[in-house]
Scaffold this motif. Structure first.
Motif, PDB file in Angstrom:
ATOM      1  N   PRO A  63       0.806  -1.224   0.000  1.00  7.59           N
ATOM      2  CA  PRO A  63       0.000   0.000   0.000  1.00  7.59           C
ATOM      3  C   PRO A  63       0.842   1.277   0.000  1.00  7.59           C
ATOM      4  CG  PRO A  63      -0.358  -1.258   2.024  1.00  7.59           C
ATOM      5  CD  PRO A  63       0.513  -2.073   1.149  1.00  7.59           C
ATOM      6  N   GLY A  64       2.056   1.200   0.517  1.00  5.10           N
ATOM      7  CA  GLY A  64       2.923   2.375   0.504  1.00  5.10           C
ATOM      8  C   GLY A  64       3.276   2.825  -0.903  1.00  5.10           C
ATOM      9  N   ILE A  65       3.268   1.894  -1.860  1.00  6.33           N
ATOM     10  CA  ILE A  65       3.539   2.257  -3.255  1.00  6.33           C
ATOM     11  C   ILE A  65       2.401   3.120  -3.792  1.00  6.33           C
ATOM     12  CG2 ILE A  65       3.765   1.340  -5.602  1.00  6.33           C
ATOM     13  CD1 ILE A  65       5.184  -1.110  -4.296  1.00  6.33           C
ATOM     14  N   LEU A  74       1.804   3.899   5.837  1.00  8.25           N
ATOM     15  CA  LEU A  74       1.668   2.730   4.971  1.00  8.25           C
ATOM     16  C   LEU A  74       3.008   2.295   4.371  1.00  8.25           C
ATOM     17  CD1 LEU A  74      -1.584   3.648   3.001  1.00  8.25           C
ATOM     18  CD2 LEU A  74      -1.346   2.151   4.998  1.00  8.25           C
ATOM     19  N   ARG A  75       3.993   3.149   4.456  1.00 14.61           N
ATOM     20  CA  ARG A  75       5.308   2.830   3.886  1.00 14.61           C
ATOM     21  C   ARG A  75       6.092   1.926   4.815  1.00 14.61           C
ATOM     22  NH1 ARG A  75       7.767   8.390   1.443  1.00 14.61           N
ATOM     23  NH2 ARG A  75       6.052   8.830   0.001  1.00 14.61           N
ATOM     24  N   GLN A  76       6.834   1.021   4.206  1.00 17.39           N
ATOM     25  CA  GLN A  76       7.736   0.176   4.973  1.00 17.39           C
ATOM     26  C   GLN A  76       9.104   0.829   4.971  1.00 17.39           C
ATOM     27  OE1 GLN A  76       7.626  -3.710   3.205  1.00 17.39           O
ATOM     28  NE2 GLN A  76       5.572  -4.117   3.917  1.00 17.39           N
ATOM     29  N   ARG A  77       9.703   0.931   6.125  1.00 10.99           N
ATOM     30  CA  ARG A  77      11.025   1.546   6.256  1.00 10.99           C
ATOM     31  C   ARG A  77      12.085   0.460   6.378  1.00 10.99           C
ATOM     32  NH1 ARG A  77      10.217   6.804   4.917  1.00 10.99           N
ATOM     33  NH2 ARG A  77       8.369   7.558   5.965  1.00 10.99           N
ATOM     34  N   TYR A  78      13.205   0.696   5.733  1.00 10.75           N
ATOM     35  CA  TYR A  78      14.328  -0.239   5.777  1.00 10.75           C
ATOM     36  C   TYR A  78      15.577   0.515   6.174  1.00 10.75           C
ATOM     37  CZ  TYR A  78      11.263  -3.311   3.127  1.00 10.75           C
ATOM     38  OH  TYR A  78      10.216  -4.090   2.722  1.00 10.75           O
ATOM     39  N   GLU A  79      16.450  -0.166   6.866  1.00 14.44           N
ATOM     40  CA  GLU A  79      17.752   0.395   7.203  1.00 14.44           C
ATOM     41  C   GLU A  79      18.821  -0.524   6.655  1.00 14.44           C
ATOM     42  OE1 GLU A  79      18.463   1.558  11.230  1.00 14.44           O
ATOM     43  OE2 GLU A  79      16.377   2.165  11.507  1.00 14.44           O
TER      44      GLU A  79
END
Length: 92
Positions: free
Chosen positions: A61-63, A82-87
């Motif tokens: 959904p973040g897209i 809704l965005r997924q965060r990555y490190e």
């Protein structure tokens, strides 16, 4: 003819036409234009409608939220959850 476009901080500076084609390909590959237009015509862009549309397409959904923001259809402070965060992990 194949092109390789590497998106970085200077993306598009050397060949804006190639960058534009790459952006359009990525946009339409993830969300086909016909389905996007249908969504735009029938939705109020609620969290629920975005999540449902994303589920129909099999994408995060973040897209969908990000594209709505990018196209100026919603404010940039909306639907960010809704965005997924990555490190990135540091190299050992």
């Amino acid at each position: 003819v194949r092109e390789v476009v590497i998106d970085d901080d200077g993306a598009g500076a050397g060949n804006p036409a190639a960058e534009s084609r790459a952006d359009a390909f990525a946009r339409d590959f993830l969300i086909p234009q016909q389905q996007w237009q249908r969504f735009l015509d029938t939705s109020a862009f609620s969290r629920e409608s975005v999540a449902h549309f994303a589920q129909e397409l099999g994408i995060a959904p973040g897209i969908v939220g990000g594209r709505l923001q990018y196209e100026g259809r919603i404010a940039h402070n909306l639907l960010n959850d809704l965005r997924q965060r990555y490190e990135w992990a540091e190299a050992a």
